[in-house]
Design a protein around this motif. Structure first.
Motif, PDB file in Angstrom:
ATOM      1  N   PHE A   5      -8.777   7.755   1.930  1.00 27.08           N
ATOM      2  CA  PHE A   5      -7.544   7.080   1.526  1.00 27.08           C
ATOM      3  C   PHE A   5      -7.464   5.644   2.043  1.00 27.08           C
ATOM      4  O   PHE A   5      -6.791   4.796   1.447  1.00 27.08           O
ATOM      5  CB  PHE A   5      -6.325   7.870   2.013  1.00 27.08           C
ATOM      6  CG  PHE A   5      -6.264   9.280   1.486  1.00 27.08           C
ATOM      7  CD1 PHE A   5      -6.760   9.586   0.231  1.00 27.08           C
ATOM      8  CD2 PHE A   5      -5.722  10.300   2.255  1.00 27.08           C
ATOM      9  CE1 PHE A   5      -6.702  10.884  -0.267  1.00 27.08           C
ATOM     10  CE2 PHE A   5      -5.663  11.597   1.766  1.00 27.08           C
ATOM     11  CZ  PHE A   5      -6.160  11.892   0.505  1.00 27.08           C
ATOM     12  N   TYR A   6      -8.166   5.371   3.162  1.00 26.10           N
ATOM     13  CA  TYR A   6      -8.220   4.022   3.728  1.00 26.10           C
ATOM     14  C   TYR A   6      -9.685   3.689   4.009  1.00 26.10           C
ATOM     15  O   TYR A   6     -10.165   3.833   5.148  1.00 26.10           O
ATOM     16  CB  TYR A   6      -7.404   3.947   5.014  1.00 26.10           C
ATOM     17  CG  TYR A   6      -5.952   4.334   4.853  1.00 26.10           C
ATOM     18  CD1 TYR A   6      -5.019   3.426   4.341  1.00 26.10           C
ATOM     19  CD2 TYR A   6      -5.508   5.611   5.200  1.00 26.10           C
ATOM     20  CE1 TYR A   6      -3.682   3.782   4.187  1.00 26.10           C
ATOM     21  CE2 TYR A   6      -4.179   5.975   5.043  1.00 26.10           C
ATOM     22  CZ  TYR A   6      -3.276   5.065   4.535  1.00 26.10           C
ATOM     23  OH  TYR A   6      -1.949   5.421   4.374  1.00 26.10           O
ATOM     24  N   GLY A  34      -9.309  13.293   9.523  1.00 19.36           N
ATOM     25  CA  GLY A  34     -10.230  12.173   9.606  1.00 19.36           C
ATOM     26  C   GLY A  34     -10.988  11.948   8.314  1.00 19.36           C
ATOM     27  O   GLY A  34     -11.213  10.807   7.890  1.00 19.36           O
ATOM     28  N   ALA A  35     -11.408  13.039   7.660  1.00 21.58           N
ATOM     29  CA  ALA A  35     -12.110  12.916   6.383  1.00 21.58           C
ATOM     30  C   ALA A  35     -11.188  12.332   5.331  1.00 21.58           C
ATOM     31  O   ALA A  35     -11.581  11.462   4.543  1.00 21.58           O
ATOM     32  CB  ALA A  35     -12.632  14.279   5.940  1.00 21.58           C
ATOM     33  N   ALA A  36      -9.941  12.809   5.304  1.00 20.41           N
ATOM     34  CA  ALA A  36      -8.991  12.296   4.318  1.00 20.41           C
ATOM     35  C   ALA A  36      -8.701  10.813   4.546  1.00 20.41           C
ATOM     36  O   ALA A  36      -8.657  10.027   3.592  1.00 20.41           O
ATOM     37  CB  ALA A  36      -7.696  13.110   4.395  1.00 20.41           C
ATOM     38  N   LEU A  37      -8.537  10.428   5.797  1.00 19.79           N
ATOM     39  CA  LEU A  37      -8.236   9.022   6.086  1.00 19.79           C
ATOM     40  C   LEU A  37      -9.373   8.104   5.660  1.00 19.79           C
ATOM     41  O   LEU A  37      -9.138   6.992   5.179  1.00 19.79           O
ATOM     42  CB  LEU A  37      -7.949   8.852   7.577  1.00 19.79           C
ATOM     43  CG  LEU A  37      -6.609   9.432   8.074  1.00 19.79           C
ATOM     44  CD1 LEU A  37      -6.513   9.309   9.589  1.00 19.79           C
ATOM     45  CD2 LEU A  37      -5.432   8.733   7.404  1.00 19.79           C
ATOM     46  N   ALA A  38     -10.609   8.572   5.821  1.00 19.80           N
ATOM     47  CA  ALA A  38     -11.750   7.752   5.406  1.00 19.80           C
ATOM     48  C   ALA A  38     -11.782   7.556   3.898  1.00 19.80           C
ATOM     49  O   ALA A  38     -12.327   6.561   3.405  1.00 19.80           O
ATOM     50  CB  ALA A  38     -13.053   8.402   5.876  1.00 19.80           C
ATOM     51  N   ILE A  43       0.857  -1.182   0.000  1.00 22.40           N
ATOM     52  CA  ILE A  43       0.000   0.000   0.000  1.00 22.40           C
ATOM     53  C   ILE A  43       0.895   1.234   0.000  1.00 22.40           C
ATOM     54  O   ILE A  43       1.852   1.344   0.768  1.00 22.40           O
ATOM     55  CB  ILE A  43      -0.925   0.016   1.234  1.00 22.40           C
ATOM     56  CG1 ILE A  43      -1.920  -1.143   1.161  1.00 22.40           C
ATOM     57  CG2 ILE A  43      -1.670   1.344   1.356  1.00 22.40           C
ATOM     58  CD1 ILE A  43      -2.774  -1.291   2.408  1.00 22.40           C
ATOM     59  N   GLY A  44       0.603   2.164  -0.828  1.00 17.22           N
ATOM     60  CA  GLY A  44       1.396   3.395  -0.890  1.00 17.22           C
ATOM     61  C   GLY A  44       2.519   3.366  -1.898  1.00 17.22           C
ATOM     62  O   GLY A  44       3.087   4.406  -2.222  1.00 17.22           O
ATOM     63  N   LEU A  96      -1.535   8.249  -2.129  1.00 13.76           N
ATOM     64  CA  LEU A  96      -2.176   8.680  -0.888  1.00 13.76           C
ATOM     65  C   LEU A  96      -2.888   7.483  -0.259  1.00 13.76           C
ATOM     66  O   LEU A  96      -4.056   7.217  -0.523  1.00 13.76           O
ATOM     67  CB  LEU A  96      -3.162   9.813  -1.174  1.00 13.76           C
ATOM     68  CG  LEU A  96      -2.577  11.012  -1.945  1.00 13.76           C
ATOM     69  CD1 LEU A  96      -3.658  12.039  -2.269  1.00 13.76           C
ATOM     70  CD2 LEU A  96      -1.431  11.654  -1.172  1.00 13.76           C
ATOM     71  N   GLY A  97      -2.144   6.745   0.549  1.00 14.69           N
ATOM     72  CA  GLY A  97      -2.683   5.522   1.128  1.00 14.69           C
ATOM     73  C   GLY A  97      -3.028   4.533   0.032  1.00 14.69           C
ATOM     74  O   GLY A  97      -2.185   4.170  -0.787  1.00 14.69           O
TER      75      GLY A  97
END
Length: 534
Positions: free
Chosen positions: A217-218, A211-215, A23-24, A70-71
């Motif tokens: 990207f992952y 948190g929004a970005a992580l949701a 990943i990445g 990005l993730g």
């Protein structure tokens, strides 16, 4: 038997670790980009401040097209006009979608927000309605609204010039609510208008959180419990406030249209009412169409005009040259009108140069996304890749625009196109700017925006002198160029200036023109008789 189980478990662990560590990583066929780390990719390199400068630097290092890992996702950044033309314009079906934005679109918007909507049947319905409501012919019909709001802007600036930014924001917001709902804002500090800005600011804040970005990207994190992901609960709470707010605007306009209190063809909601009767879509669906238009138009034109006024402070020679043209063509006894614009090439050039020099969509607005795999110059651009239009870098490309940091409207002399016409030129090197986007996500309000900018710039410089304030030692207090407030809609940081009528005669005309049109308003600042007849 134990050895077999042990071997199987070891292989599973090894395979799992390999998949996680992959990943990445950037696949070899992807466009080049900065080095990656396992799992993170380039997430750790994403700038928190002035992202346009970092994206510009990467463009210098990696060329016209590069990728960021990005993730689990890939972002492909387009840094040259011909690349945008080849991909986003010519392959609109492939490059016309949006990324899967879980927090912003699914949770906050109930899947209905046009700005973030992925390509599909629902998007096509909304886009068709918006095009019907804002096409070039309808833009001409909305001119009475623009005249009203422009005349109040001139009057407000004369009476309280220190409120420049607030006057511009009222002007821009009142115009878009007139166009969409058929009502206007009398002052900037009206509570409902402040709630519009507050909700949109919170919407953008939530989308910009880690948190929004992580949701995005992952995606596995989307199923995390609320105590591990408070951003999801905040998003739901925002929707619970935003939807009733948008519904109130929509239902009020719908009732007035059905009761013939306002002409059905006097605002965008009239188009939506007609379509709802045929298509039977829900009121929340309709509310998000109208509400999204208000969001998109409330702060864009005002931000561009705020950038223009800053340019007049930093480049006073341009101000004097444009005023000389206006005085020669218009004289001193009347306002410039839309009919005068063919005779005001300097004014038209200022509109174009403002969009280039201080783009409000500094990184292309919301990014696009691909709907299928594509190949370009030997690179693989995979399905569901996020596509970012690097507007700032293209606008500041010295090969495209010599001395790009300077505000030089003269670079557009001889260009008689409007923004829409220019965006559709076969030779993309002749396109004026990228501020309204590209391809199938090109801004549908471009025709209204162009007219607002033309009228505002022509009348501002016809009516007023714009000068910097002086400090205690008598030195000019000039705003710092390229010092921006970094939001979805970018504009210069607040600055001070002196705005004064150029003559007593012009001050009297400003007052008379406002008194003339304000007779059609009640005490609340609303139309007694709507100026647009259906």
């Amino acid at each position: 038997m134990f050895d077999v189980y042990y071997l199987t478990a070891s292989l599973l662990v090894t395979w799992s670790l390999y998949r996680i560590c992959s990943i990445g990583r950037r696949p070899k066929r992807y466009p080049p980009g900065p080095p990656t780390l396992p799992v993170l990719g380039n997430l750790h390199m994403m700038p928190k401040e002035d992202p346009h400068l970092q994206f510009q630097q990467w463009a210098k290092e990696y060329g016209p097209i590069y990728s960021l890992m990005l993730g689990t996702k890939v972002m492909v950044v387009l840094n040259k006009d011909h690349v945008i033309k080849d991909l986003v314009d010519k392959k609109g079906a492939t490059y016309g979608s949006r990324p899967d934005l879980y927090i912003g679109q699914t949770l906050i918007s109930g899947g209905h927000r046009l700005l973030m909507m992925r390509h599909g049947p629902t998007y096509r319905i909304q886009r068709k309605l918006v095009h019907i409501a804002l096409n070039v012919n309808k833009a001409v019909a909305y001119l009475p609204y623009q005249e009203m709001e422009n005349r109040q802007l001139m009057y407000d600036l004369m009476m309280t010039p220190s409120g420049l930014l607030e006057h511009l924001r009222r002007f821009s917001s009142s115009l878009i609510t007139s166009v969409v709902f058929g009502f206007r804002w009398k002052t900037f500090d009206e509570p409902r208008l402040q709630e519009v800005f507050s909700l949109f600011d919170n919407f953008m804040r939530l989308n910009a959180t880690g948190g929004a970005a992580l949701a995005d990207f992952y995606p596995i994190l989307r199923s995390a419990p609320a105590w591990l992901s408070p951003i999801q609960q905040e998003a739901i709470e925002h929707h619970d406030v935003e939807l009733p707010f948008m519904m109130k605007f929509w239902l009020e306009a719908k009732e007035k249209i059905l009761n013939k209190a306002i002409p059905i063809d006097s605002c965008t909601c009239g188009v939506i009412v007609k379509a709802q009767q045929q298509e039977r879509f829900s009121d929340p669906f309709a509310a998000y169409i109208s509400g999204s238009l208000v969001e998109a138009g409330s702060d864009t034109t005002s931000s561009s005009l705020y950038g223009f006024v800053q340019a007049m402070l930093v480049y006073p020679d341009v101000q004097r040259a444009v005023q000389a043209e206006i005085d020669k063509v218009i004289g001193y006894n009347r306002y410039p009108t839309m009919e005068d614009m063919p005779s005001l090439p300097y004014v038209r050039a200022c509109v174009k140069e403002t969009h280039r020099w201080m783009p409000t969509a500094i990184l292309g607005g919301f990014p696009h996304a691909t709907t299928e795999d594509d190949h370009y110059n030997g690179y693989l651009i995979p399905k569901d890749a996020t596509i970012l239009l690097n507007t700032w870098t293209i606008h500041r490309d010295p090969e495209r625009h010599p001395n790009p940091e300077l505000f030089q409207p003269e670079r557009y002399f001889g260009d008689d196109t409007n923004s829409f016409e220019s965006a559709n030129l076969p030779d993309v090197s002749q396109r004026d700017h990228m501020n309204f986007g590209a391809g199938r996500r090109f801004c549908p309000g471009v025709h209204v925006a162009d007219r607002s900018m033309l009228l505002a710039i022509a009348r501002l410089l016809w009516a007023f002198n714009i000068k910097p304030k002086k400090d205690a030692d008598g030195n000019d207090m000039l705003p710092k160029q390229d010092d921006f407030i970094q939001r979805f809609v970018v504009h210069p940081n607040r600055y001070e200036c002196e705005i004064t009528p150029r003559s007593e005669k012009k001050a009297q005309i400003i007052k008379e023109e406002w008194e003339k049109v304000s007779q059609n308003l009640d005490e609340a600042g609303q139309y007694i008789v709507n100026p647009i007849r259906g």
